[in-house]
Design a protein around this motif. Structure first.
Motif, mmCIF file in Angstrom:
data_model
loop_
_atom_site.group_PDB
_atom_site.id
_atom_site.type_symbol
_atom_site.label_atom_id
_atom_site.label_comp_id
_atom_site.label_asym_id
_atom_site.label_seq_id
_atom_site.Cartn_x
_atom_site.Cartn_y
_atom_site.Cartn_z
ATOM 1 N N LYS A 1 0.846 -1.189 0.000
ATOM 2 C CA LYS A 1 0.000 0.000 0.000
ATOM 3 C C LYS A 1 0.884 1.243 0.000
ATOM 4 C CE LYS A 1 -3.966 -1.897 2.391
ATOM 5 N NZ LYS A 1 -4.859 -1.724 3.529
ATOM 6 N N PRO A 2 0.478 2.255 -0.711
ATOM 7 C CA PRO A 2 1.275 3.499 -0.692
ATOM 8 C C PRO A 2 1.170 4.176 0.668
ATOM 9 C CG PRO A 2 -0.745 3.812 -1.933
ATOM 10 C CD PRO A 2 -0.684 2.347 -1.575
ATOM 11 N N LYS A 3 2.211 4.916 1.036
ATOM 12 C CA LYS A 3 2.175 5.667 2.285
ATOM 13 C C LYS A 3 1.130 6.765 2.177
ATOM 14 C CE LYS A 3 6.862 4.831 3.767
ATOM 15 N NZ LYS A 3 8.130 5.405 4.196
ATOM 16 N N ALA A 4 0.480 7.036 3.290
ATOM 17 C CA ALA A 4 -0.568 8.048 3.284
ATOM 18 C C ALA A 4 -0.545 8.821 4.593
ATOM 19 C CB ALA A 4 -1.927 7.386 3.098
ATOM 20 N N PHE A 5 -1.215 9.931 4.609
ATOM 21 C CA PHE A 5 -1.356 10.747 5.799
ATOM 22 C C PHE A 5 -2.833 10.836 6.142
ATOM 23 C CE2 PHE A 5 2.550 12.169 3.802
ATOM 24 C CZ PHE A 5 3.424 12.105 4.870
ATOM 25 N N CYS B 1 -0.730 5.260 10.141
ATOM 26 C CA CYS B 1 -0.385 6.167 9.040
ATOM 27 C C CYS B 1 0.486 5.463 8.011
ATOM 28 C CB CYS B 1 0.345 7.392 9.561
ATOM 29 S SG CYS B 1 -0.695 8.492 10.508
ATOM 30 N N ILE B 2 1.391 4.631 8.473
ATOM 31 C CA ILE B 2 2.287 3.929 7.558
ATOM 32 C C ILE B 2 1.531 2.866 6.783
ATOM 33 C CG2 ILE B 2 4.278 2.360 7.470
ATOM 34 C CD1 ILE B 2 5.392 3.961 9.875
ATOM 35 N N LEU B 3 0.614 2.154 7.453
ATOM 36 C CA LEU B 3 -0.116 1.069 6.813
ATOM 37 C C LEU B 3 -1.234 1.555 5.923
ATOM 38 C CD1 LEU B 3 -0.304 -1.486 9.748
ATOM 39 C CD2 LEU B 3 1.262 -1.487 7.809
ATOM 40 N N SER B 4 -1.720 2.746 6.129
ATOM 41 C CA SER B 4 -2.850 3.252 5.329
ATOM 42 C C SER B 4 -2.441 3.527 3.914
ATOM 43 C CB SER B 4 -3.396 4.527 5.950
ATOM 44 O OG SER B 4 -3.916 4.234 7.218
#
Length: 172
Positions: free
Chosen positions: A24-28, A169-172
């Protein structure tokens, strides 16, 4: 031959049914809050300030004059404001205010302090950002060094769990 066909069929079914796992791409976190609207708040004290209209001000639980709790229901957070007069005790007030953020060093990853200086109004202070698994994420003090000394601490009404927040946040 029959065994070969069954084995071929089973292996082709197993190979073709695999899901392709992609990271999964990193997200905030995408937090959306109403636009802040401020109005001046003037307690019956020696200070006033602008306050977000979504917050609620209450006297501190210990009913010390000019100590306030600013509650932010939308964030489930409170800013605790304390006020003290300076009476030849500026050194002890400064030491106490600077000790407060350092009490979080056991749990905090780091504490960063920013100096506040307003020469025009002759006010000075510090803003401390506490990063990590600490109870308070922000603390500050401001003073004119002669008459007034104000401290503030931000607390969220949740058990601090910085690792879980970062992991999500890292897993989202």
């Amino acid at each position: 031959m029959k065994r070969f066909l069954i084995l071929f069929f089973l292996s082709s079914v197993l190979i073709s049914c695999k899901e392709e796992n992609l990271p999964k791409p990193k997200a905030f976190l995408a937090l959306n809050y109403p636009e802040a609207v401020y109005s001046e708040y003037k307690p019956d004290c020696s200070y006033s300030f602008e306050i977000n209209n979504l917050s609620r001000v209450a006297p501190a639980r210990n009913n010390v004059s000019c100590w306030l709790n600013i509650n932010y229901p939308l964030l489930d957070a409170t800013v605790f404001i304390t006020y003290q007069q300076v009476n030849n005790n500026i050194d002890s007030l400064l030491m106490d205010a600077q000790k407060l953020p350092l009490q979080h060093t056991i749990k905090a990853d780091f504490i960063e302090g920013d100096v506040y200086t307003n020469e025009q109004n002759k006010t000075y202070g510090m803003f401390y950002e506490v990063d990590g698994d600490a109870a308070s994420q922000a603390q500050f003090y401001v003073t004119d060094s002669v008459k007034h000394f104000i401290t503030g601490s931000l607390y969220f009404n949740e058990k601090p769990n910085f690792d879980s927040i970062m992991l999500s946040c890292i897993l989202s």
